[in-house]
Design a protein around this motif. Sequence first.
Motif, PDB file in Angstrom:
ATOM      1  N   TRP A  42      -8.962   1.521   2.895  1.00 46.35           N
ATOM      2  CA  TRP A  42      -8.090   0.373   2.651  1.00 46.35           C
ATOM      3  C   TRP A  42      -7.952  -0.503   3.882  1.00 46.35           C
ATOM      4  O   TRP A  42      -7.877  -1.732   3.782  1.00 46.35           O
ATOM      5  CB  TRP A  42      -6.706   0.862   2.188  1.00 46.35           C
ATOM      6  CG  TRP A  42      -5.938   1.598   3.249  1.00 46.35           C
ATOM      7  CD1 TRP A  42      -5.990   2.932   3.521  1.00 46.35           C
ATOM      8  CD2 TRP A  42      -5.022   1.036   4.203  1.00 46.35           C
ATOM      9  NE1 TRP A  42      -5.169   3.243   4.583  1.00 46.35           N
ATOM     10  CE2 TRP A  42      -4.557   2.105   5.009  1.00 46.35           C
ATOM     11  CE3 TRP A  42      -4.548  -0.249   4.438  1.00 46.35           C
ATOM     12  CZ2 TRP A  42      -3.650   1.918   6.046  1.00 46.35           C
ATOM     13  CZ3 TRP A  42      -3.636  -0.451   5.470  1.00 46.35           C
ATOM     14  CH2 TRP A  42      -3.194   0.621   6.254  1.00 46.35           C
ATOM     15  N   LEU A  43      -7.925   0.133   5.062  1.00 43.52           N
ATOM     16  CA  LEU A  43      -7.804  -0.630   6.302  1.00 43.52           C
ATOM     17  C   LEU A  43      -9.092  -1.400   6.580  1.00 43.52           C
ATOM     18  O   LEU A  43      -9.051  -2.545   7.045  1.00 43.52           O
ATOM     19  CB  LEU A  43      -7.481   0.302   7.469  1.00 43.52           C
ATOM     20  CG  LEU A  43      -7.238  -0.354   8.828  1.00 43.52           C
ATOM     21  CD1 LEU A  43      -6.060  -1.315   8.751  1.00 43.52           C
ATOM     22  CD2 LEU A  43      -6.997   0.693   9.900  1.00 43.52           C
ATOM     23  N   MET A  44     -10.232  -0.782   6.307  1.00 44.33           N
ATOM     24  CA  MET A  44     -11.511  -1.469   6.476  1.00 44.33           C
ATOM     25  C   MET A  44     -11.582  -2.695   5.570  1.00 44.33           C
ATOM     26  O   MET A  44     -12.107  -3.745   5.951  1.00 44.33           O
ATOM     27  CB  MET A  44     -12.670  -0.518   6.151  1.00 44.33           C
ATOM     28  CG  MET A  44     -12.811   0.635   7.126  1.00 44.33           C
ATOM     29  SD  MET A  44     -13.338   0.084   8.758  1.00 44.33           S
ATOM     30  CE  MET A  44     -13.813   1.657   9.487  1.00 44.33           C
ATOM     31  N   ASN A  45     -11.064  -2.568   4.339  1.00 41.08           N
ATOM     32  CA  ASN A  45     -11.073  -3.691   3.407  1.00 41.08           C
ATOM     33  C   ASN A  45     -10.096  -4.787   3.834  1.00 41.08           C
ATOM     34  O   ASN A  45     -10.355  -5.974   3.647  1.00 41.08           O
ATOM     35  CB  ASN A  45     -10.719  -3.205   2.003  1.00 41.08           C
ATOM     36  CG  ASN A  45     -11.815  -2.362   1.386  1.00 41.08           C
ATOM     37  OD1 ASN A  45     -12.984  -2.487   1.765  1.00 41.08           O
ATOM     38  ND2 ASN A  45     -11.458  -1.494   0.452  1.00 41.08           N
ATOM     39  N   LEU A  46      -8.958  -4.367   4.407  1.00 40.84           N
ATOM     40  CA  LEU A  46      -7.942  -5.333   4.824  1.00 40.84           C
ATOM     41  C   LEU A  46      -8.373  -6.096   6.077  1.00 40.84           C
ATOM     42  O   LEU A  46      -8.124  -7.301   6.208  1.00 40.84           O
ATOM     43  CB  LEU A  46      -6.617  -4.607   5.092  1.00 40.84           C
ATOM     44  CG  LEU A  46      -5.407  -5.471   5.441  1.00 40.84           C
ATOM     45  CD1 LEU A  46      -4.971  -6.282   4.233  1.00 40.84           C
ATOM     46  CD2 LEU A  46      -4.252  -4.595   5.936  1.00 40.84           C
ATOM     47  N   LEU A  47      -9.028  -5.391   7.012  1.00 39.67           N
ATOM     48  CA  LEU A  47      -9.411  -5.978   8.296  1.00 39.67           C
ATOM     49  C   LEU A  47     -10.908  -5.785   8.562  1.00 39.67           C
ATOM     50  O   LEU A  47     -11.294  -5.051   9.461  1.00 39.67           O
ATOM     51  CB  LEU A  47      -8.590  -5.352   9.423  1.00 39.67           C
ATOM     52  CG  LEU A  47      -7.086  -5.600   9.398  1.00 39.67           C
ATOM     53  CD1 LEU A  47      -6.389  -4.704  10.405  1.00 39.67           C
ATOM     54  CD2 LEU A  47      -6.775  -7.067   9.681  1.00 39.67           C
ATOM     55  N   PRO A  48     -11.760  -6.454   7.788  1.00 40.86           N
ATOM     56  CA  PRO A  48     -13.200  -6.356   8.032  1.00 40.86           C
ATOM     57  C   PRO A  48     -13.588  -7.153   9.272  1.00 40.86           C
ATOM     58  O   PRO A  48     -12.777  -7.940   9.793  1.00 40.86           O
ATOM     59  CB  PRO A  48     -13.807  -6.974   6.766  1.00 40.86           C
ATOM     60  CG  PRO A  48     -12.788  -7.975   6.340  1.00 40.86           C
ATOM     61  CD  PRO A  48     -11.454  -7.358   6.674  1.00 40.86           C
ATOM     62  N   PRO A  49     -14.811  -6.999   9.766  1.00 41.19           N
ATOM     63  CA  PRO A  49     -15.243  -7.720  10.974  1.00 41.19           C
ATOM     64  C   PRO A  49     -15.105  -9.243  10.877  1.00 41.19           C
ATOM     65  O   PRO A  49     -14.832  -9.887  11.891  1.00 41.19           O
ATOM     66  CB  PRO A  49     -16.713  -7.310  11.112  1.00 41.19           C
ATOM     67  CG  PRO A  49     -16.779  -5.968  10.460  1.00 41.19           C
ATOM     68  CD  PRO A  49     -15.825  -6.024   9.317  1.00 41.19           C
TER      69      PRO A  49
END
Length: 443
Positions: free
Chosen positions: A119-126
Amino acid sequence: MSQFTNKQVGVKEVPRFDKWVMLSIQHLFAMFGATILVPLLVELPPAVALVSSGLGTLAYLIVTRGQIPAYLGSSFAFIAPLIAAMTVGGPEGAMIGSFVAGIVYGAVALTIRFTGVQWLMNLLPPIVVGPVIMVIGLGLATTAIDMAMFVPGTDAEFSWVHFSTALVTLAITVIAAAFLRGFFGLIPILIGIIGGYTYAAIQGLVDFTGVQEAAWIQVPDFIIPFATYTPQFHWEIVWIMVPIALVTISEHIGDQMVLSKVVEKNFIKKPGLHRSLFGDGVATVISSLLGGPPNTTYGENVGVVSLTRVFSVWVIAGAALFAVAFGFIGKITELIAATPDAVMGGVSILLFGIIASNGMRMLIDNQIDLGIKRNMIIASVILVIGIGGAFIPIGEDVEIAGMALAAIIGVILNMILPGREKDITSGKLFDADEHDRKNHKIV
């Protein structure tokens, strides 16, 4: 100083005492320049930053069960938010903001513990984090130039003496970073500050009165809630600090991936990202309760670990104890506090540029295609809103401004624009574990 060891030293292994001391001092010097630079830039006591850095690192080692050889120092990402928070509530207000940032770290860590990191990767992608990091660096550009060119305390009065000091500092730092190898190649910031400081002293810009009057053993100027001040909550400070905390959490994940590769252990899985992130949060809370800036894991010290192949957490703990001790040596802390603004300006020209460049590097490393309209829109909006200083007033005394607003809008755009579910480089659903294997090759 890789000559100290001819073999790899394990995470739990204790080196021979003489090597232990020297390797710990090496880590101390690797973090020293950057850790004292942040408080000097935001006008906080550098001695407190040293003490909180050491205590925060020890707390981090305890939280991670002595399994991750990482040193924690002052976070550059929070320079502008700390300055903004201090305009709202002074140093005490900045500490409240730092405390809240630490709590956010803890909350995210607990969420990751029970729900995973996807979920964090989806919220804060590169595509969101990269441009925000660029804003962090570029938004501080005028601060660096002002310190480099103008006489402190004046209304933009140009000074050749100050500017030449900044240029000499910058030149020494650049030469050290570009040409020095081994241990000295890991401390170009410290070398630049020492060289610039020496030049500034020759030019008569350093006031040694405080050094002469200071005691050898001296308690730092701690800022402690309910002892030196009564905490007052400001929603504006929360809006300033929290969005940046989310961005630095994303950076933390990257640091853990790099360290995992260096040590050849998957720290994301064991002891777990939730533990390392919680350790960062605890260190930042400790710092806020003492009057220091937020802490974060240091790439400089990861470089030392990689160079020496000494992975021992005992060496890291030794460096932390040395940092605490240095914070109580009055002559040294006053010598640091006497550093002229021009020296700080000179080294900041490079450092703030490096921060911005790291944001660009994140986009490149993750193969973000800015030819795709979605990516171009997100990056462009974040950059202009963040650097331009846009703000939204909320109520009478609260506003969301600058980097915080840019980060929030970046997250919103990433969520609502089409194509969010796709990994642009592969055309398949984004998977955090697969992303780790592909881009960071975690063993």
